[in-house]
Design a protein around this motif. Structure first.
Motif, PDB file in Angstrom:
ATOM      1  N   ASP A 113      36.674  19.809  78.890  1.00  0.00           N
ATOM      2  CA  ASP A 113      37.157  18.899  77.644  1.00  0.00           C
ATOM      3  C   ASP A 113      36.668  19.763  76.436  1.00  0.00           C
ATOM      4  OD1 ASP A 113      37.762  16.967  76.139  1.00  0.00           O
ATOM      5  OD2 ASP A 113      35.909  15.779  76.393  1.00  0.00           O
ATOM      6  N   ASN A 116      36.588  18.544  72.722  1.00  0.00           N
ATOM      7  CA  ASN A 116      35.927  17.390  72.358  1.00  0.00           C
ATOM      8  C   ASN A 116      35.251  17.576  71.179  1.00  0.00           C
ATOM      9  OD1 ASN A 116      34.400  14.911  73.126  1.00  0.00           O
ATOM     10  ND2 ASN A 116      32.534  16.139  73.165  1.00  0.00           N
ATOM     11  N   PHE A 357      42.405  15.229  77.674  1.00  0.00           N
ATOM     12  CA  PHE A 357      41.140  14.635  77.223  1.00  0.00           C
ATOM     13  C   PHE A 357      41.607  13.990  75.719  1.00  0.00           C
ATOM     14  CE2 PHE A 357      39.274  17.309  80.739  1.00  0.00           C
ATOM     15  CZ  PHE A 357      38.347  16.262  81.129  1.00  0.00           C
TER      16      PHE A 357
END
Length: 359
Positions: A113, A116, A357
């Motif tokens: 991810d 993020n 994601f």
């Protein structure tokens, strides 16, 4: 059907022989050792190969114990990931007693991810490490990543850009959460400028550099029309003061920016792109950062060709310092090992999977 069966048998025999050969490989004893216990490296594709390659180039002996099934999976599924077991003397698959101070890499340490922090943590996330972008994998595989380049040559005060501008592939980023300007739109913007120049080839480009006809130009080497061997990329980049950083297919990051920085060519880069590099690139320190096309137009008309030689030299030195500290194999491994010691989460790119994601 028979031909397919024959090919499958040939592949199996080839894999068996290669596996047995690798099992016999005995690496030289080394104080610097990394042991890999990652069960699903396929998540990360080329970036997992690059992670281990950086450890190798930083002088580490790599152990990655595995059975035949995993060996076959790695060897045949992905052309870059397969280099882990195809490169000569790259790693050992033996399972033995490892030094107590060996660096250990495990699945739980990593996350795909990658963005993020940017999208969900206001880019202020602590206790994590982003494994940085790097050159194209084949540059390391072929041993041409650190070819000697003369960095003291007189440079052309121009913006250079090299890459693929296929409209179908590079519009995909518009379907992601990123707001960067796609490279096809950047090409359209620059091609409408008076100083735009499409370069015909390396030989002709070097001639234009020598006769000063590229000064204060927007010089584009469009890959579809400009053949350039991989070993010549960094050399050509080193002739220019600035490099226009175009985003990749589905994310801002692309290997060209790292190749440019390795020879001190100053990135001309959009803010969102600069901020998904860690540490972020900073305007007029180690990059020229623009917000959008109107801001870019202002920079082109009022700033970029008006910097003094000392200002350009200072930025170039900062670019080279950034590259040495964060983007070389030794620099990246040093920073990663410090993060591992602190038990920080490690973000490792996983190409398209990292982008999913976001959505």
């Amino acid at each position: 059907m028979i031909r397919k069966k024959i090919q499958q048998v040939k592949r199996l025999v080839s894999d068996v022989l290669a596996f047995q050969k690798l099992k016999r490989y005995q690496p030289v004893a080394n104080e610097k050792t990394v042991v890999v216990h990652v069960q699903n490296p396929n998540i990360y594709h080329r970036f997992f190969y690059l992670l281990l390659k950086f450890y190798e180039l930083a002088g580490y002996t790599i152990y990655y114990p595995m059975d035949f099934a995993r060996f076959r999976n790695l060897r045949n599924k992905d052309r870059y990931l397969g280099l882990i077991v195809r490169e000569k003397d790259f790693l050992s698959i033996q399972n033995k007693d490892f030094p107590s101070d060996a660096i250990v890499l495990e699945d739980t340490m990593f996350s795909p991810d990658y963005f993020n922090s940017y999208f969900n943590k206001n880019n202020q996330e602590e206790d994590c490490f982003h494994v940085p972008m790097s050159f194209h994998p084949f540059m390391y595989h072929q041993g041409i990543w650190n070819n000697m380049i003369d960095l003291n040559k007189k440079r052309v005060n121009s913006i250079f850009c090299y890459g693929n501008f296929d409209s179908k592939a590079y519009l995909e980023i518009k379907r992601t959460g990123f707001s960067v300007i796609p490279r096809t739109e950047l090409l359209e913007f620059f091609s409408n400028q008076e100083n735009f120049m499409a370069l015909p080839g390396k030989k002709e480009t070097l001639e234009k550099i020598r006769d000063h006809s590229l000064d204060q130009k927007y010089a584009f080497a469009i890959k579809e029309n400009f053949a350039l061997a991989m070993e010549d990329v960094r050399e050509l980049l080193s002739y220019f003061n600035f490099y226009l950083c175009c985003p990749g297919v589905v994310m801002p990051l692309c290997h060209n920016v790292i190749e440019a920085m390795s020879v001190g060519t100053i990135p001309l880069i959009q803010k969102e792109y600069a901020e998904v590099m860690y540490p972020h690139l900073q305007h007029r320190q180690n990059a020229i950062v623009f917000e959008d096309l109107p801001h870019l137009e202002h920079i082109l008309s009022e700033e970029i060709f008006h910097y003094s030689e000392p200002e350009i030299s200072a930025m170039r030195n900062n670019v080279l310092d950034y590259y040495e500290q964060y983007l070389t194999p030794e620099g990246m491994v040093k920073n990663l090992n410090e993060s591992i010691q602190k038990h920080q989460l490690i973000y490792l790119q996983a190409e398209h999977r990292s982008v999913t994601f976001i959505n």
